[in-house]
Scaffold this active site. Sequence first.
Site, PDB file in Angstrom:
ATOM      1  N   CYS A  77       7.487   2.385  11.313  1.00  0.00           N
ATOM      2  CA  CYS A  77       6.298   3.086  11.075  1.00  0.00           C
ATOM      3  C   CYS A  77       4.775   2.481  10.315  1.00  0.00           C
ATOM      4  CB  CYS A  77       5.824   4.818  10.812  1.00  0.00           C
ATOM      5  SG  CYS A  77       6.638   4.731  10.103  1.00  0.00           S
TER       6      CYS A  77
ATOM      7  N   GLY B 295       4.870   9.541   3.752  1.00  0.00           N
ATOM      8  CA  GLY B 295       4.103  10.875   3.675  1.00  0.00           C
ATOM      9  C   GLY B 295       2.486   9.824   3.821  1.00  0.00           C
TER      10      GLY B 295
END
Length: 494
Positions: free
Chosen positions: A252, A422
């Site tokens: 990602c 995160g």
Amino acid sequence: MTQGFDKDLTSIQEARRLIENCYSAQEKFLDFSQGQVDRICKAMADAAYQAAERLGCMATEETTFGIPQHKTLKNQLASRGVWESIKAVKTVGVIREDKTSGVVEIGWPMGVVAALSPSTNPTSTLIHNTLIAVKARNGIVNAPHPSSWRCCLEATRLMVDAGEAAGMPSGLVSCMSHISLPGTQELMRHEKTAVILATGGSDMVRAAHSMGKPAYGVGPGNVPCYVDRSADVKSAASLIVSSKAFDNSVICATEQAVVADRPIAAGLRAEMERLGACFVNPTQAAALSRVLFFPNGAINPRSVGQTPQTLASMADIRIPEATRIIVAPLSRVGKDEPLSAEKLTTVLGWYEVDGWQAGCDRCIELIRFGGRGHSLVIHAADEGVIMEFGLQKPVFRLLVNTMGTLGSVGITTGLMPALTLGSGGIGGAISGDNITTTHLLNVKRLAYPIKSPPAQAMVGAAMVQPVANDLDPAELKAIVRAVIEELVRHGEKT
């Protein structure tokens, strides 16, 4: 499938059974010493590391995403790399003591962790999540994506066998094998689930945050890559092409669009082309857009983690056989330009700007279009420009002169090795950190007094008046008697 049960009911029952078993095992695990915990974690890390190549091949074969050798590298990071980063962390008993403040900190587990892993990085995410959970004396139940449950089940089996041989309670680590949405929801909402680790798409992360449990949700990242006029162009080109091609771009934090400063744009493009980047024309880009995305903007899963050659065949366009990545020049950002969104495959956007301020603005546009809080890559030698990007960008990982893929997970940088990244409050997550064992560790605090309480806070303090040196003995006796009576009234012994 369980006899007489529908698939969703079988999945729900499995989730309940695994959670109950995990809860019982974790209660036993509470009594384990730091040495026992560490022996178990090391055994599991070693087993996963030794099987890294086989698990990488299994993941690629089962999901059809990515490149086996690159998945092997991620499995090695998730096992040995993660273990090396957490092995010295104290998680049991007294973990810190500050004599000056009088505070003693004691490590305490959260309990049962429900961990959801994506099909793009299935085994590496599962290995990472399992190690960081058990290191903090938690139990963990893994819920893989439906298209990657076999490789995840095998990764879990290997780690469980090694862990239990080292003394781990049976049931502490497990993996669902009957995967369904109701089953995964039951896993997350179960009363004995303490915390959720959710790594994957936006819908799954939103679901995790809606369960009424503490949740570390890690969603998508539309990562821009700004190349400044001060950059080493050859180095930047090599790192960008290598990073975008790595595991066919399923991490990602992979670069999603290059934002090139105009003075070096032509040179950067030429060097990227030399290294295997194929720049397509607007017609070809439109054809790719229709292959990568559905009309509603959702990613077409058939395009995820595919080679440029496979994508070109799907789009019915021709590209050189040696192509490593496809690059589409773009001029807009938003829903009317689908290729400006996150592309979990070997297609890269391309923008040209004049100056770092314009580059900064374009990068923020891209981040706001699906990548809030995640990551950004910058190639520059001008420290002033680098710091301006650091100060202004709404992301929590700014990777300087390195690969987005390997820098974000801690292979080429000093960031905490992790497969769960995160995106902070602005990205809808509870943390902007690379998630590790300390995020799954509660801390109890013993607090000793370092100051006397103020006199007025003590019982009877309001009755006490300043006594003058020439106070009459009778008056003094009356005051003392009044104080004694007040103390007795409050149950004090005199």
